[in-house]
Design an enzyme around this catalytic site. Structure first.
Site, short mmCIF file in Angstrom:
data_model
loop_
_atom_site.label_atom_id
_atom_site.label_comp_id
_atom_site.label_asym_id
_atom_site.label_seq_id
_atom_site.Cartn_x
_atom_site.Cartn_y
_atom_site.Cartn_z
N SER A 148 0.65 -1.13 -0.07
CA SER A 148 0.19 0.25 -0.23
C SER A 148 0.66 1.56 -0.09
CB SER A 148 -0.69 0.15 1.32
OG SER A 148 -0.12 -0.03 1.76
N LYS A 186 0.44 4.95 6.97
CA LYS A 186 0.30 5.30 6.09
C LYS A 186 0.57 6.82 6.23
CE LYS A 186 -2.74 2.44 4.39
NZ LYS A 186 -2.30 1.49 4.52
#
Length: 227
Positions: A148, A186
């Site tokens: 990701s 993230k």
């Protein structure tokens, strides 16, 4: 010197003093609340033309502070030649052996579904370059599981070095604990009373949560890759 030029130079020197490397253009854009990176390019060019900074060719994030305005000098910041190190591939890489190696606890894999406390793998450790550590605060390492964050240069199987902290600036890559049960790596963005956790892969969607549901567990300060 314009106010925006001063703000950008101050942000660059603050981040270099804290992290040892300049901020990215995205981080500069967010810090100055600009809509596009073209404005940052213009400010960087103006600072370079005025002799405050120097860009080093063919190097990522390669900005060197040459001098500072008198106002900053009086505030106590000593202009130093702080710049990102360069190496053939990947840019900025150094060997562990030449960087004052230290051992950090390897706490497990960073993957959705488990908080940091639950993925502690025991007495395992990983050797990291001492230059990655800030000299203050606690640090730990995690193995990345998943893709990701590949556009940020973070691949599956990489080891990320995390400094423990509970706050983050917009644009920081963090370990975030969501709803006390899911940990994720993230990019952090604050949107009013909401927190956006952005992936660096178009195959994944940005996750947006109420502020109280997200707890910052640490900030990315380094990455180790084996070949």
């Amino acid at each position: 010197m314009t106010r925006k030029q001063m703000e950008l130079l101050d942000f660059i020197k603050t981040r270099m003093d804290r992290d040892g490397v300049p901020p990215s253009f995205d981080e500069m854009k967010d810090a100055l609340d600009l809509r596009s990176k073209s404005g940052i390019h213009r400010l960087i060019t103006a600072l370079e033309e005025r002799g405050f900074i120097r860009r080093l060719a063919h190097r990522a994030r390669a900005i060197e502070i040459v001098k500072l305005p008198e106002a900053m000098e009086r505030a106590g910041f000593s202009a130093r030649a702080a710049k990102a190190a360069a190496a053939p591939l990947p840019k900025g890489a150094v060997t562990v052996e030449t960087a004052g190696a230290l051992d950090l606890p390897l706490m497990g894999r960073i993957a959705a579904g488990l908080p940091i406390e639950a993925i502690n793998g025991g007495p395992q450790s990983v050797t990291v370059p001492g230059m990655m550590l800030s000299g203050r605060g606690q640090h730990y390492a995690l193995e990345v599981k998943g893709d990701s964050m590949i556009a940020a240069g973070i691949n599956d199987g990489d080891i990320v070095v995390i400094r423990e902290q509970q706050t983050a600036d917009n644009g920081d890559i963090v370990v975030a604990l969501v709803a006390d049960h899911e940990a994720t790596l993230k990019r952090y963005r604050r949107r009013g009373g909401m927190i956006a956790l952005e992936p660096a892969n178009d195959s994944y969607e940005t996750q947006v949560y109420p502020e109280q549901m997200v707890k910052v567990q640490g900030r990315l300060v380094g990455l180790i890759r084996s070949y």
